[in-house]
Design an enzyme around this catalytic site. Structure first.
Site, short mmCIF file in Angstrom:
data_model
loop_
_atom_site.label_atom_id
_atom_site.label_comp_id
_atom_site.label_asym_id
_atom_site.label_seq_id
_atom_site.Cartn_x
_atom_site.Cartn_y
_atom_site.Cartn_z
CB THR A 1 42.56 -13.86 -47.95
OG1 THR A 1 42.35 -12.55 -48.47
CG2 THR A 1 42.96 -13.79 -46.48
CD GLU B 1 44.35 1.27 -50.13
OE1 GLU B 1 44.12 0.54 -49.15
OE2 GLU B 1 45.15 0.95 -51.04
#
Length: 334
Positions: free
Chosen positions: A270, A164
């Site tokens: 998106t 991440e």
């Protein structure tokens, strides 16, 4: 994009106008010194919550939707905002050598900075920033897209996943989990469609093999709790099916209708949904949203032309071998 499409399908301009007003309110709050936006905003005070600016979580879709809205609707104002906003990115956020595939210096990287000054405030990048190569492809900046992709691909090769957060100064993962995000897969798909370089098919196969090796379970594919020991979490995010798998499938599905029908022009949202391009308005222009800022009629705008993809870009390594090695050294812990 979604609200604009809804307006054009229903004939009701209120949805698109509401979305455009929200975009302009963000636009008008760009920092006066840098032209940058923050990562989060207080909806009551209209002030940025913190000083961080970059291209990762909280900011990525702002840039993505400015450009994609122009592709989708053809409204010049969207492209003008994107160009101006990304000029600030190149001035304050981009670091490294000027050109991707020639010259000397550190590899290009987009860092996190103070929104008020442009000074770098930390040395990590997050996995959501892997959307950037795909966005650069849509803007015709193929060489820069290749370099950005090479950074995240190098991180993937090291961990067989994308942590991440990755600290490029410490050469270590700062936040270890990976919820099978789609951004790097999407960028790989778009780079392959733009260059037809089989390197990106090879990368896609590596992603697929990693999912099979480390994320597959009896009931699905699990988020990785730790990209180092590959321990799993008891969950599978919905975007793994709706986006990650979709882009992997399309990467290898050469005969898919969206690749072969000239009449089918589209853009991905998106969230990985396909929207048809240039749905016309059915209302009078007087009902369009009126932007508060008026532009100079004599303002000169950029001439947008896609870079010509060379023979070398299509059939050789997209990044020169010494630069690939440099990128691997940039993220390597050895």
């Amino acid at each position: 994009m979604e609200f604009g499409t809804l307006s054009r399908l229903t004939g009701d301009p209120s949805f698109e106008n509401a979305a455009r007003r929200a975009v302009e309110e963000l636009w008008l709050r760009r920092n006066i010194n840098t032209g940058l936006v923050g990562a989060a905003i207080n909806i009551f005070s209209g002030k940025w919550m913190g000083n961080l600016s970059g291209l990762g979580a909280g900011i990525d879709s702002f840039f993505e939707y400015l450009l994609k809205a122009y592709v989708l609707f053809g409204e010049e104002e969207d492209l003008k905002m994107y160009d101006e906003a990304f000029d600030s990115v190149k001035e304050f956020i981009r670091r490294g050598r000027e050109h991707c595939n020639y010259g000397t210096g550190a590899p290009p990287v987009y860092v996190n900075v103070d929104v008020t000054s442009g000074a770098m405030i930390n040395t990590w990048i997050d996995s959501l920033q892997a959307f950037l190569p795909g966005l650069l492809v849509l803007n015709g900046d193929i060489e820069e897209a290749i370099c950005c992709h090479a950074l995240f691909y190098a991180i993937w090769r090291r961990f067989e996943a994308l942590p991440e957060r990755f600290n490029w100064q410490l050469k270590a993962a700062d936040v270890l989990f990976y919820p099978l995000r789609p951004e790097l897969i999407e960028s790989t798909y778009l780079l392959y469609r733009a260059t037809k370089n089989p390197f990106y098919l090879h990368a896609g196969r590596q992603f697929l093999d990693s999912f099979e090796r480390h994320a597959k379970t009896r009931c699905g594919y699990a988020s990785l709790h730790n990209v180092i020991d590959k321990s799993q979490e008891d969950r599978m995010e919905s975007f793994f099916l709706s986006e990650t798998c979709k882009y992997l499938y399309l990467l290898f599905d050469f005969e898919n209708p969206i690749h072969n029908q000239a009449s089918m022009r589209y853009v991905f949202t998106t969230e990985g949904h396909i929207l048809p391009i240039n749905i016309t308005k059915s209302w009078d222009p007087e009902f369009d949203y009126t932007f508060k800022r008026k532009r100079d009629k004599n303002e000169v705008y950029k001439n947008h032309q896609c870079e010509k993809v060379s023979f070398e870009t299509s059939y050789l390594l997209p990044l020169r071998e010494n630069y690939f090695k440099q990128m691997n050294d940039f993220v390597s812990g050895s």
